[in-house]
Design a protein around this motif. Structure first.
Motif, PDB file in Angstrom:
ATOM      1  N   GLU A 320      -9.755 -60.484  71.621  1.00 51.45           N
ATOM      2  CA  GLU A 320      -9.331 -60.307  70.198  1.00 51.45           C
ATOM      3  C   GLU A 320      -8.898 -58.905  69.714  1.00 51.45           C
ATOM      4  O   GLU A 320      -9.624 -58.024  70.277  1.00 51.45           O
ATOM      5  N   THR A 322      -8.614 -57.232  66.390  1.00 49.46           N
ATOM      6  CA  THR A 322      -9.001 -57.476  64.847  1.00 49.46           C
ATOM      7  C   THR A 322      -8.799 -56.330  64.215  1.00 49.46           C
ATOM      8  O   THR A 322      -9.500 -55.402  64.744  1.00 49.46           O
ATOM      9  N   LYS A 477      -5.196 -60.345  64.833  1.00 51.23           N
ATOM     10  CA  LYS A 477      -6.057 -61.007  63.748  1.00 51.23           C
ATOM     11  C   LYS A 477      -6.177 -59.915  62.712  1.00 51.23           C
ATOM     12  O   LYS A 477      -6.289 -58.614  63.112  1.00 51.23           O
ATOM     13  N   ALA A 490      -5.666 -65.844  61.301  1.00 45.94           N
ATOM     14  CA  ALA A 490      -5.258 -65.882  62.850  1.00 45.94           C
ATOM     15  C   ALA A 490      -4.117 -65.592  63.140  1.00 45.94           C
ATOM     16  O   ALA A 490      -3.211 -66.442  63.770  1.00 45.94           O
TER      17      ALA A 490
END
Length: 635
Positions: A320, A322, A477, A490
């Motif tokens: 991820e 983020t 994200k 998302a």
């Protein structure tokens, strides 16, 4: 009005710039940009008469005032914050105050100080008690109070948090005088300036519009220059070939000589300069972690009586990227520190996944460096073996060039230490990287170098930044943090803006998106029983114990089902994202277009996957929102 005429400057035989001409009028909004070492800071010093030019003249209209905010280390004496902001400043070695305040300045100074996030209780504090960043804010307040005809600002956003930056940006939009600024912040430039002055190759180039307009105009200019250069080179080659072929023949010698003279008379077109150097070596990559990287379970965290999180649940998955967004004080940095293990929760736990190695970076992380080392020695002080050429190339991208690499760490500024800590992190990266405002002390080329490095990074990344360009380049994200509640999105930053219907890319970074304190933030657990209170009205009827147990069981069952649904949707979204990535990779392969019909098939599947991904993402968002509500009700 300020006019520079034919300004030239050299250092140790190297010409920094030659015959520069610049006019700044009252009300102009100009950004000064250029590669490192081009001479931007030197030009500022010449304008301020802190340094002499080798040749040329500076003319300032009578009564035209100039105010300057340096990037680092503005002086401070024994004055209080309010005295500094109103110009009642005495610097050692000077006999008079820089500026004499009158009574009307004090209310104005207080308004500006509050806009820069000072509290009323700070006004009478001695300025020397403040950290360097807050001293710079007080000096900035002084300039805004004085309101000179021209504000010259060198990286003014470095010491500002995002909400203060937005206030400052709006204040400058309404500023009555002119502005000449150096900034690495593209969004800040786009919001404020109406013209760009580029210092490149010893010359000044003028462009109208904001920073994005400048990039487009410069690219078009370079494309035209390259086309003209190529055409001229072809013509020169043609003329030279004729001369070489016939100069030995008596009947053609005069014509050959004429062609050579034609080449000499040409005004030669230079090839456009190549783009700024980028990092071109392979960055070390970390060991792969397990799919589940980190989990915060039932976490409570408070600073004294101030509750930040209550019953917090959050899980980080491998790969991820983020970005954390939300208003100041919402808990973004606290969340980062909880994940890094820098802060320990009062209740709950941090559970790390298999083979997870954490790296935490903040703009103050440079304080952990070894003072006795040189910059080069500190960069090499990692478990990995690196080539000196690679290390020096990376140090150069982060503004350590030439003899700078032999400076002792103890003499580096805070910004330099922060950049060195960033270099060390890139040379030996962990597989779980947590970064708090990593671009603060970087210029544009260094930010591009960092973006390039992190795009190649194979680990998991969570970061906080107020640089919209940096966020858009990296985030896949978005996690919105407000009053202890986490709301995931998302998709990248533009997806977040679309879903939240935000008008401003920068203001959205601090938007609350909901009002008040959420239900899942309960007050802190009392440390001791409270004192008895007077009798109140009779309580409402209470359900039977059996009915309560049945309701609680139903709620737990619904919560468990919802969690399983969210987890299944997350797996489906991840699978679709992986397939989307595989298809994009296939479209980049030449063989896809040599196999009959394959490109059409792949493009059709790309479209189908994109539509299914959008639908699944929307389904996941609805399920995640419902799960958040159920968890809040169960708290």
């Amino acid at each position: 009005m300020l006019t520079l005429s034919n300004i030239s400057k050299s250092y140790a035989g190297r010409t920094l710039f030659e015959e520069l001409n610049l006019t700044v009028n009252y009300g102009d909004r100009l950004g000064l940009v250029g590669p490192n070492g081009a001479g931007k800071t030197t030009l500022f010093k010449i304008i301020l008469r802190q340094e002499d030019c080798d040749d040329g003249q500076i003319q300032v209209q009578r009564g035209f005032t100039v105010g300057f905010l340096p990037q680092e280390s503005a002086p401070v004496g024994n004055e209080t914050v309010i005295e500094l902001a109103t110009g009642q400043q005495h610097i050692e070695g000077q006999d008079e105050h820089d500026y004499v305040a009158d009574g009307a300045d004090v209310p104005k100074a207080k308004r500006i100080l509050k806009g820069l996030a000072f509290r009323d209780s700070d006004f009478d504090r001695p300025a020397r008690e403040l950290s360097g960043g807050w001293v710079m804010r007080a000096h900035l307040a002084r300039l805004l109070v004085q309101e000179p005809d021209l504000l010259m600002l060198d990286e003014p956003t470095n010491h500002l948090d995002l909400e203060t930056l937005l206030w400052f940006q709006q204040y400058l939009k309404d500023y009555p005088g002119g502005i000449l600024l150096i900034s690495h912040d593209r969004e800040f430039l786009n919001q404020l300036i109406t013209g760009i002055i580029e210092l490149r190759a010893g010359r000044l180039w003028d462009y109208t519009g904001d920073y994005e307009d400048f990039l487009a105009q410069r690219q078009a200019q370079q494309d035209q220059q390259l086309a003209a250069y190529k055409n001229q080179q072809k013509e020169i080659a043609r003329l030279q070939e004729f001369a070489d072929r016939f100069r030995a023949k008596a009947s053609k010698a005069s014509q050959a000589q004429s062609k050579l003279k034609q080449i000499e008379r040409m005004e030669k077109i230079d090839a456009p300069e190549a783009a700024a150097a980028t990092v071109d070596f392979a960055f070390p990559q970390p060991e792969s972690s397990g799919q589940r990287v980190a989990t915060l379970r039932n976490v409570d965290f408070a600073y004294g009586d101030h509750v930040i999180y209550r019953n917090l649940e959050y899980q980080v998955e491998k790969g991820e990227r983020t970005v954390l967004v939300g208003p100041n004080g919402a808990g973004k940095s606290t969340l980062l520190k909880l994940l890094a293990g820098v802060l320990k929760p009062q209740v709950g736990e941090l559970d790390l996944g298999l083979r997870v190695k954490i790296g935490y970076f903040s703009q103050y992380r440079g304080e952990m460096l070894q003072d006795r080392h040189t910059v080069m020695e500190e960069a090499f002080d990692t478990p990995r073996l690196m080539k000196e050429t690679d290390v020096r190339a990376l140090l150069g991208c982060f503004l350590f060039r030439g003899d700078d690499v032999f400076k002792k760490v103890k003499v580096l500024s805070g910004g330099e230490k922060s950049r060195l800590a960033l270099v060390k992190l890139l040379l030996d990266p962990p597989n779980f990287l947590l970064m708090d405002e990593p671009t603060t002390h970087l210029d544009m080329s260094s930010i591009d170098a960092l973006v390039g490095a992190l795009k190649k990074y194979s680990g998991t990344l969570i970061f906080i930044s107020h640089d919209v360009y940096f966020i858009r380049a990296l985030a896949t994200k978005v996690l919105h943090v407000n009053a202890g509640r986490l709301t995931p999105y998302a998709g990248g930053y533009d997806y977040f803006l679309e879903k939240t219907k935000s008008d401003s890319a920068r203001a959205a970074l601090t938007a609350k998106l909901n009002n008040g304190r959420p239900a899942d933030i309960a007050p802190p657990r009392p440390a001791a029983p409270v004192a008895p209170v007077a009798p109140a009205a009779p309580p409402a009827p209470v359900r039977s114990h059996k009915e309560q147990r049945l309701n609680a069981a139903d709620a737990r069952r619904e919560l468990g089902n919802q969690r399983r649904q969210v987890a299944a949707l997350e797996l489906a979204v991840a699978a679709l994202e992986s397939r989307q990535s595989d298809l994009a990779t296939e479209l980049e392969k030449p063989e896809t277009y040599t196999t009959s019909g394959r490109a059409v098939t792949v493009n059709a599947e790309v479209k189908a996957v994109a539509e299914e991904l959008a639908a699944k993402t929307a389904e996941w968002e609805a399920a995640a929102t419902k799960l958040t509500e159920l968890e809040a009700a169960a708290a």
